[in-house]
Design a protein around this motif. Structure first.
Motif, PDB file in Angstrom:
ATOM      1  N   PRO A   1      10.448   4.604 -10.238  1.00  0.00           N
ATOM      2  CA  PRO A   1       9.614   4.827  -9.053  1.00  0.00           C
ATOM      3  C   PRO A   1       9.674   6.249  -8.532  1.00  0.00           C
ATOM      4  N   ILE A   2       8.525   6.701  -8.028  1.00  0.00           N
ATOM      5  CA  ILE A   2       8.481   8.006  -7.358  1.00  0.00           C
ATOM      6  C   ILE A   2       7.994   7.852  -5.921  1.00  0.00           C
ATOM      7  N   ASN A   3       7.661   6.613  -5.520  1.00  0.00           N
ATOM      8  CA  ASN A   3       7.246   6.376  -4.138  1.00  0.00           C
ATOM      9  C   ASN A   3       8.118   5.295  -3.519  1.00  0.00           C
ATOM     10  N   LEU A   4       8.073   5.195  -2.204  1.00  0.00           N
ATOM     11  CA  LEU A   4       8.950   4.257  -1.509  1.00  0.00           C
ATOM     12  C   LEU A   4       8.617   2.814  -1.865  1.00  0.00           C
ATOM     13  N   TYR A   5       7.336   2.498  -1.954  1.00  0.00           N
ATOM     14  CA  TYR A   5       6.952   1.137  -2.335  1.00  0.00           C
ATOM     15  C   TYR A   5       7.604   0.744  -3.658  1.00  0.00           C
TER      16      TYR A   5
ATOM     17  N   HIS B   1       0.839  -1.202   0.000  1.00  0.00           N
ATOM     18  CA  HIS B   1       0.000   0.000   0.000  1.00  0.00           C
ATOM     19  C   HIS B   1       0.874   1.252   0.000  1.00  0.00           C
ATOM     20  N   VAL B   2       0.753   2.045  -1.053  1.00  0.00           N
ATOM     21  CA  VAL B   2       1.640   3.189  -1.251  1.00  0.00           C
ATOM     22  C   VAL B   2       1.593   4.178  -0.084  1.00  0.00           C
ATOM     23  N   PRO B   3       0.412   4.675   0.357  1.00  0.00           N
ATOM     24  CA  PRO B   3       0.406   5.654   1.455  1.00  0.00           C
ATOM     25  C   PRO B   3       0.955   5.076   2.763  1.00  0.00           C
ATOM     26  N   ILE B   4       0.681   3.805   3.034  1.00  0.00           N
ATOM     27  CA  ILE B   4       1.178   3.192   4.269  1.00  0.00           C
ATOM     28  C   ILE B   4       2.698   3.078   4.231  1.00  0.00           C
ATOM     29  N   ALA B   5       3.224   2.739   3.056  1.00  0.00           N
ATOM     30  CA  ALA B   5       4.684   2.663   2.910  1.00  0.00           C
ATOM     31  C   ALA B   5       5.322   4.037   3.071  1.00  0.00           C
ATOM     32  N   GLU B   6       4.660   5.075   2.552  1.00  0.00           N
ATOM     33  CA  GLU B   6       5.193   6.429   2.695  1.00  0.00           C
ATOM     34  C   GLU B   6       5.257   6.844   4.160  1.00  0.00           C
ATOM     35  N   TYR B   7       4.291   6.400   4.940  1.00  0.00           N
ATOM     36  CA  TYR B   7       4.216   6.789   6.353  1.00  0.00           C
ATOM     37  C   TYR B   7       5.102   5.910   7.231  1.00  0.00           C
ATOM     38  N   ASN B   8       5.329   4.651   6.775  1.00  0.00           N
ATOM     39  CA  ASN B   8       6.123   3.691   7.554  1.00  0.00           C
ATOM     40  C   ASN B   8       7.273   3.144   6.698  1.00  0.00           C
ATOM     41  N   PRO B   9       8.184   4.004   6.258  1.00  0.00           N
ATOM     42  CA  PRO B   9       9.193   3.567   5.293  1.00  0.00           C
ATOM     43  C   PRO B   9      10.092   2.446   5.788  1.00  0.00           C
ATOM     44  N   ASP B  10      10.478   2.501   7.071  1.00  0.00           N
ATOM     45  CA  ASP B  10      11.390   1.470   7.571  1.00  0.00           C
ATOM     46  C   ASP B  10      10.748   0.089   7.543  1.00  0.00           C
ATOM     47  N   GLU B  11       9.448   0.022   7.829  1.00  0.00           N
ATOM     48  CA  GLU B  11       8.762  -1.272   7.811  1.00  0.00           C
ATOM     49  C   GLU B  11       8.685  -1.827   6.390  1.00  0.00           C
ATOM     50  N   CYS B  12       8.432  -0.949   5.435  1.00  0.00           N
ATOM     51  CA  CYS B  12       8.364  -1.355   4.029  1.00  0.00           C
ATOM     52  C   CYS B  12       9.721  -1.868   3.559  1.00  0.00           C
ATOM     53  N   ILE B  13      10.778  -1.185   3.950  1.00  0.00           N
ATOM     54  CA  ILE B  13      12.133  -1.585   3.563  1.00  0.00           C
ATOM     55  C   ILE B  13      12.477  -2.955   4.150  1.00  0.00           C
ATOM     56  N   LYS B  14      12.118  -3.172   5.414  1.00  0.00           N
ATOM     57  CA  LYS B  14      12.433  -4.451   6.065  1.00  0.00           C
ATOM     58  C   LYS B  14      11.778  -5.626   5.347  1.00  0.00           C
ATOM     59  N   THR B  15      10.536  -5.433   4.912  1.00  0.00           N
ATOM     60  CA  THR B  15       9.812  -6.528   4.257  1.00  0.00           C
ATOM     61  C   THR B  15      10.198  -6.664   2.785  1.00  0.00           C
ATOM     62  N   ASN B  16      10.153  -5.558   2.051  1.00  0.00           N
ATOM     63  CA  ASN B  16      10.294  -5.645   0.597  1.00  0.00           C
ATOM     64  C   ASN B  16      11.737  -5.776   0.123  1.00  0.00           C
ATOM     65  N   ILE B  17      12.684  -5.226   0.872  1.00  0.00           N
ATOM     66  CA  ILE B  17      14.093  -5.348   0.494  1.00  0.00           C
ATOM     67  C   ILE B  17      14.785  -6.411   1.344  1.00  0.00           C
ATOM     68  N   GLY B  18      14.714  -6.245   2.658  1.00  0.00           N
ATOM     69  CA  GLY B  18      15.325  -7.256   3.532  1.00  0.00           C
ATOM     70  C   GLY B  18      14.715  -8.631   3.323  1.00  0.00           C
ATOM     71  N   GLY B  19      13.394  -8.664   3.161  1.00  0.00           N
ATOM     72  CA  GLY B  19      12.716  -9.936   2.926  1.00  0.00           C
ATOM     73  C   GLY B  19      13.137 -10.566   1.607  1.00  0.00           C
ATOM     74  N   ALA B  20      13.292  -9.735   0.562  1.00  0.00           N
ATOM     75  CA  ALA B  20      13.725 -10.250  -0.745  1.00  0.00           C
ATOM     76  C   ALA B  20      15.117 -10.867  -0.643  1.00  0.00           C
ATOM     77  N   GLN B  21      16.026 -10.165   0.044  1.00  0.00           N
ATOM     78  CA  GLN B  21      17.382 -10.712   0.196  1.00  0.00           C
ATOM     79  C   GLN B  21      17.366 -12.007   0.996  1.00  0.00           C
ATOM     80  N   ASN B  22      16.504 -12.082   2.002  1.00  0.00           N
ATOM     81  CA  ASN B  22      16.381 -13.319   2.782  1.00  0.00           C
ATOM     82  C   ASN B  22      15.896 -14.473   1.926  1.00  0.00           C
ATOM     83  N   VAL B  23      14.939 -14.200   1.036  1.00  0.00           N
ATOM     84  CA  VAL B  23      14.440 -15.243   0.139  1.00  0.00           C
ATOM     85  C   VAL B  23      15.567 -15.723  -0.776  1.00  0.00           C
ATOM     86  N   VAL B  24      16.322 -14.776  -1.342  1.00  0.00           N
ATOM     87  CA  VAL B  24      17.460 -15.141  -2.191  1.00  0.00           C
ATOM     88  C   VAL B  24      18.442 -16.008  -1.422  1.00  0.00           C
ATOM     89  N   ASP B  25      18.825 -15.562  -0.236  1.00  0.00           N
ATOM     90  CA  ASP B  25      19.803 -16.296   0.560  1.00  0.00           C
ATOM     91  C   ASP B  25      19.298 -17.688   0.929  1.00  0.00           C
TER      92      ASP B  25
END
Length: 338
Positions: free
Chosen positions: A137-141, A92-116
């Motif tokens: 991209p123009i939004n954090l999501y 959700h774009v607005p939720i990610a904008e308001y909670n950027p660290d949580e979005c990063i942990k799931t979408n980036i950290g989670g992706a790297q964990n899946v790869v590993d």
């Protein structure tokens, strides 16, 4: 069609809209699958999904509580898994904008964990879900999903001698998915007013079935490193509102934080690596572990013109109000009537 006989497949985010559609497709078309693991963090959704698929009728289906943020849990879940479809994300774009660290942990950290986790087990093929918002991209999501795409594409460079292929599928709004505009408008219709962010807004449109078909195509045909993009229709947000509530007032409320008027899936800068495969486009990695000429010959792949772009506002194929009504009835709400 991909032969899943005696294979085990895991879906992260398996209780989401696409995860459930993939589960239905796989159990219907490949009932001989050895094991289908639904990996997600929501126990209530897993409980509800398990009621739809009783264990005595679907012994091949497993439910595994876990979060993609937890690499050790992923490694355990992938024990004995052959194929992985990575669908878990904060979206959700607005939720990610308001909670950027949580979005990063799931979408980036989670992706790297899946790869590993895939590299540390015996997984053979991996398909990660992307989004049109990952393109310029123009939004954090979108930025996190672009990063995720890069991680999965680059994973092919560090696999060593492992026989594993990582690929990505990128598409537009999935019609009827959780949190998308059509269910939102269907719910708001009773109020007599539908909020429109911008009267010029357009989006790409794909059905859940189309999304499933594309994922299965990538799982079967990817050589490693491709980003697959479907050739699909666009719609105008005002046409969606008219299709759902022809007598409703359309109230312009303004663009939300991080939102585009038109979505892109291929930029002019991507054109130098983009090939037309017929039903799909694919953006190939700048470096790959296979021979380009062999790939082109195998799929009759043709390089697009320099500067080619794929944008929902410039699309040549469009949904109409009537076609949208038919699609809503077919794919979203069978009881939908005007």
């Amino acid at each position: 069609m991909l032969n899943l006989s005696e294979k085990s497949l895991l879906i992260t985010g398996g209780t989401g809209s696409l995860g459930k559609a993939l589960t239905s497709h796989i159990l219907k078309n490949s009932p001989e699958i050895k094991r289908l693991v639904i990996f997600s963090r929501d126990e209530q959704k897993q409980f509800q999904m398990a009621q739809e698929y009783p264990a005595d009728q679907y012994p091949q289906l497993r439910f595994f509580i876990g979060d993609v943020r937890d690499k050790e849990r992923l490694i355990r879940a992938m024990n004995g898994i052959d194929y992985v479809i990575h669908a878990a994300a904060m979206k959700h774009v607005p939720i990610a904008e308001y909670n950027p660290d949580e979005c990063i942990k799931t979408n980036i950290g989670g992706a790297q964990n899946v790869v590993d986790a895939c590299l540390q087990t015996n997984v053979e093929r991996v398909v990660a879900l992307s989004t049109d918002k990952a393109c310029a991209p123009i939004n954090l999501y979108g930025a996190t999903k672009l990063t995720s795409d890069k991680l999965f594409v680059a994973a092919n460079n560090i696999k060593g001698s492992k026989e594993i292929r990582f690929s990505v599928v990128r598409y537009g709004n999935v019609m009827g998915s959780n949190g998308s505009v059509i269910p939102f408008f269907l719910n708001k219709k009773k109020e007599g007013k539908l909020p429109i962010t911008d009267v010029n807004m357009t989006r790409f449109n794909i059905s859940l079935d189309g999304g499933v078909e594309m994922v299965m195509h990538a799982l079967e045909h990817a050589w490693g490193g491709e980003i697959f993009i479907p050739k699909i229709l666009s719609y105008r947000i005002t046409d969606v509102a008219t299709a759902i509530g022809p007598n409703c007032e359309q109230v312009v409320v303004g663009i939300r934080p991080g939102e585009k008027v038109h979505e892109e899936m291929i930029t002019p800068s991507d054109s130098f690596y983009t090939y037309d495969l017929g039903k799909y486009y694919t953006i190939l990695p700048a470096t790959h572990t296979w021979k380009l000429n062999d790939f082109k010959a195998r799929f009759n792949a043709k390089l697009v013109e320099p500067g080619f772009a794929y944008n929902s506002g410039d699309n040549t194929e469009w949904e109409t109000v009537e076609s949208l009504r038919n699609l809503i009835k077919e794919h979203v709400d069978s009881s939908f009537v005007l």
